[in-house]
Design a protein around this motif. Structure first.
Motif, PDB file in Angstrom:
ATOM      1  N   ASN A  66      49.494  21.901   3.547  1.00  0.00           N
ATOM      2  CA  ASN A  66      48.950  23.196   3.121  1.00  0.00           C
ATOM      3  C   ASN A  66      49.529  24.312   4.003  1.00  0.00           C
ATOM      4  N   HIS A  67      48.772  25.378   4.194  1.00  0.00           N
ATOM      5  CA  HIS A  67      49.269  26.502   4.994  1.00  0.00           C
ATOM      6  C   HIS A  67      49.334  26.189   6.498  1.00  0.00           C
ATOM      7  N   ARG A  68      48.799  25.038   6.905  1.00  0.00           N
ATOM      8  CA  ARG A  68      48.747  24.671   8.331  1.00  0.00           C
ATOM      9  C   ARG A  68      49.515  23.348   8.510  1.00  0.00           C
ATOM     10  N   PRO A  69      50.819  23.372   8.235  1.00  0.00           N
ATOM     11  CA  PRO A  69      51.508  22.080   8.054  1.00  0.00           C
ATOM     12  C   PRO A  69      52.219  21.479   9.270  1.00  0.00           C
ATOM     13  N   THR A 115      52.076  24.342   0.939  1.00  0.00           N
ATOM     14  CA  THR A 115      52.021  25.633   0.258  1.00  0.00           C
ATOM     15  C   THR A 115      50.892  26.507   0.770  1.00  0.00           C
ATOM     16  N   GLY A 116      51.116  27.816   0.681  1.00  0.00           N
ATOM     17  CA  GLY A 116      50.136  28.777   1.177  1.00  0.00           C
ATOM     18  C   GLY A 116      49.020  29.052   0.180  1.00  0.00           C
ATOM     19  N   ILE A 117      49.125  28.503  -1.017  1.00  0.00           N
ATOM     20  CA  ILE A 117      48.076  28.748  -2.015  1.00  0.00           C
ATOM     21  C   ILE A 117      46.999  27.679  -1.838  1.00  0.00           C
ATOM     22  N   ASP A 147      38.219  22.552   4.353  1.00  0.00           N
ATOM     23  CA  ASP A 147      36.923  22.683   3.679  1.00  0.00           C
ATOM     24  C   ASP A 147      36.900  23.933   2.800  1.00  0.00           C
ATOM     25  N   GLY A 148      37.753  24.935   3.114  1.00  0.00           N
ATOM     26  CA  GLY A 148      37.877  26.095   2.221  1.00  0.00           C
ATOM     27  C   GLY A 148      38.476  25.644   0.897  1.00  0.00           C
ATOM     28  N   ALA A 149      39.548  24.857   0.978  1.00  0.00           N
ATOM     29  CA  ALA A 149      40.205  24.350  -0.230  1.00  0.00           C
ATOM     30  C   ALA A 149      39.283  23.431  -1.023  1.00  0.00           C
ATOM     31  N   ALA A 150      38.398  22.755  -0.303  1.00  0.00           N
ATOM     32  CA  ALA A 150      37.510  21.793  -0.971  1.00  0.00           C
ATOM     33  C   ALA A 150      36.580  22.477  -1.963  1.00  0.00           C
ATOM     34  N   ASP A 175      37.793  19.049   7.935  1.00  0.00           N
ATOM     35  CA  ASP A 175      36.624  19.921   7.864  1.00  0.00           C
ATOM     36  C   ASP A 175      36.373  20.589   9.213  1.00  0.00           C
ATOM     37  N   ASN A 176      36.932  21.812   9.370  1.00  0.00           N
ATOM     38  CA  ASN A 176      36.697  22.544  10.628  1.00  0.00           C
ATOM     39  C   ASN A 176      35.584  23.583  10.453  1.00  0.00           C
ATOM     40  N   GLY A 177      34.927  23.556   9.288  1.00  0.00           N
ATOM     41  CA  GLY A 177      33.764  24.414   9.060  1.00  0.00           C
ATOM     42  C   GLY A 177      34.091  25.867   8.759  1.00  0.00           C
ATOM     43  N   LEU A 178      35.375  26.209   8.770  1.00  0.00           N
ATOM     44  CA  LEU A 178      35.758  27.613   8.588  1.00  0.00           C
ATOM     45  C   LEU A 178      36.854  27.774   7.544  1.00  0.00           C
ATOM     46  N   ALA A 179      36.756  28.860   6.782  1.00  0.00           N
ATOM     47  CA  ALA A 179      37.856  29.312   5.928  1.00  0.00           C
ATOM     48  C   ALA A 179      38.125  30.755   6.386  1.00  0.00           C
TER      49      ALA A 179
HETATM   50  C1  LIG Z   1      44.021  30.447  -3.657  1.00  0.00           C
HETATM   51  C2  LIG Z   1      43.936  31.139  -2.323  1.00  0.00           C
HETATM   52  N1  LIG Z   1      42.810  31.803  -2.004  1.00  0.00           N
HETATM   53  C3  LIG Z   1      42.707  32.426  -0.804  1.00  0.00           C
HETATM   54  C4  LIG Z   1      43.763  32.398   0.082  1.00  0.00           C
HETATM   55  C5  LIG Z   1      43.634  33.076   1.452  1.00  0.00           C
HETATM   56  N2  LIG Z   1      43.436  32.023   2.463  1.00  0.00           N
HETATM   57  C6  LIG Z   1      44.462  31.558   3.198  1.00  0.00           C
HETATM   58  S1  LIG Z   1      43.993  30.325   4.219  1.00  0.00           S
HETATM   59  C7  LIG Z   1      42.394  30.450   3.718  1.00  0.00           C
HETATM   60  C8  LIG Z   1      41.318  29.573   4.318  1.00  0.00           C
HETATM   61  C9  LIG Z   1      41.520  28.143   4.036  1.00  0.00           C
HETATM   62  O1  LIG Z   1      40.536  27.413   4.688  1.00  0.00           O
HETATM   63  P1  LIG Z   1      40.610  25.848   4.726  1.00  0.00           P
HETATM   64  O2  LIG Z   1      41.061  25.329   3.411  1.00  0.00           O
HETATM   65  O3  LIG Z   1      39.308  25.357   5.233  1.00  0.00           O
HETATM   66  O4  LIG Z   1      41.766  25.529   5.755  1.00  0.00           O
HETATM   67  P2  LIG Z   1      41.853  25.913   7.301  1.00  0.00           P
HETATM   68  O5  LIG Z   1      42.502  27.265   7.357  1.00  0.00           O
HETATM   69  O6  LIG Z   1      40.496  25.886   7.854  1.00  0.00           O
HETATM   70  O7  LIG Z   1      42.735  24.865   7.854  1.00  0.00           O
HETATM   71  C10 LIG Z   1      42.242  31.419   2.752  1.00  0.00           C
HETATM   72  C11 LIG Z   1      40.973  31.772   2.112  1.00  0.00           C
HETATM   73  C12 LIG Z   1      44.926  31.716  -0.314  1.00  0.00           C
HETATM   74  N3  LIG Z   1      45.976  31.638   0.491  1.00  0.00           N
HETATM   75  N4  LIG Z   1      44.980  31.070  -1.498  1.00  0.00           N
END
Ligand SMILES: Cc1ncc(C[n+]2csc(CCOP(=O)(O)OP(=O)(O)O)c2C)c(N)n1
Length: 330
Positions: A66-69, A115-117, A147-150, A175-179
């Protein structure tokens, strides 16, 4: 160092976590110095998950990130100099500098999508697992998400598909409890994703995301099930994000919003650091000496230093290739 099951002794598990931390600290520093363009989300605090899971996978297996790869890539065995060059947007990067931090991909280690989405990698993982099932090539797939993606619909559709089609797929919820700054306990009606997985008819497990051995042991058993029986499962790893959501001055200012309890965080960094916990466990059991421990940190420091040099020396991509590999060439 690869993750091809060849060298998964305790020192290797520890070293991979140290290497991730060292790498991420360098990314954080260069992002703050404005030498990295675009976002960079670091994995500090969560290292045990990637290392525990990827150490149970084969090199040929797919991982979807994901965005934290960065941590996933290192745990799966990426050559870190190419990833660092990618993060710096350089020609020598894994994706020739076109992807940057959030889109590090390297098919040679089975890392086919990051991916960043948020949530978008989860159905892609179903596709990868389906291809393995269809081709009967013995591969399995593993997807990492937060957990945000969940809370995205894609998870539910993918759980349903994976269960219905019996795909060799492991869902790893970090699950780090934060988005970003949102406490997901305030936004999600159900935080027990193991119960959710079970509702879809698949096995699910809660695990301590700071305990690399616990995760590795569990991963070996779910990988075996996925490979031999071709069935999916879900792991909910409870963990702690040590840094801000992303690196750089903009995100450092988020501290002022006091969206989380920093006193607790500082304490957790001391007592729940996956590297410190494992290091102390190995020292106590005699599997590690202070001398070897020191050498591991120096080795990681040296490796990261070299990859920074490689990234800085690598040229910027030529403008003329900006659209190459973007559109289908007819
Ligand atoms: C579809 C979508 N919605 C919102 C965002 C903005 N966004 C980037 S990271 C993120 C939080 C994701 O949280 P989580 O999935 O828990 O992963 P973590 O950052 O905690 O590793 C959000 C809301 C995005 N990139 N894509």
């Amino acid at each position: 160092m690869t993750s091809d099951n060849s060298n998964n002794d305790s020192i290797s598990l520890l070293y991979r976590m140290i290497l991730i931390r060292e790498f991420e600290n360098a990314v954080s520093k260069y992002k703050l110095n404005k030498m990295i363009y675009g976002s960079a989300h670091c994995y500090n605090g969560e290292e045990a998950i990637a290392v525990g899971i990827c150490s149970a996978l084969k090199k040929k297996d797919y991982i979807i990130s994901n965005h934290r790869p960065h941590g996933h890539a290192i745990a799966k065995g990426i050559e870190i100099k190419y990833m660092m060059a990618e993060i710096f947007g350089k020609e020598g990067g894994t994706n020739r500098g076109k992807g940057g931090s959030m889109h590090v991909n390297d098919a040679s280690i089975g890392m086919i999508a990051s991916t960043g989405i948020v949530g978008s990698g989860i159905p892609v993982a179903c596709g990868a697992a389906f291809s393995a099932k269809y081709k009967k090539d013995g591969k399995i797939a593993c997807v990492f998400f937060g957990d945000g993606a969940a809370n995205e619909g894609t998870l539910h559709e993918s759980l349903n598909l994976a269960a219905k089609w019996q795909l060799p797929l492991i869902f790893v919820l970090e699950d780090n409890g934060l988005a970003v700054t949102t406490n997901t306990r305030n936004t999600s009606a159900c935080n027990d994703y193991v119960a959710m997985a079970k509702a879809y008819g698949m096995a699910g497990y809660h695990v301590d995301g700071q305990d690399v051995e616990q995760i590795y042991t569990l991963a070996k058993s779910v990988v075996k099930i996925a490979r031999n029986n071709g069935t999916p499962s879900l792991i909910q790893a409870h963990t702690i994000r040590f840094n801000e959501h992303a690196e750089g001055g903009y995100y450092l200012k988020m501290r002022d919003k006091k969206y989380r309890d920093y006193r607790t965080l500082e304490n957790e960094k001391e007592i729940r650091c996956p590297i410190e916990l494992y290091k102390n466990k190995l020292l106590e059991s005699g599997k590690l000496t202070q001398e070897i421990n020191k050498k591991l940190f120096l080795k990681a420091e040296e490796e990261v230093k070299h990859c920074i040099e490689f990234a800085l020396d690598s040229p910027d991509p030529e403008k003329s290739i900006a659209y190459r590999n973007v559109f289908v060439e007819v």
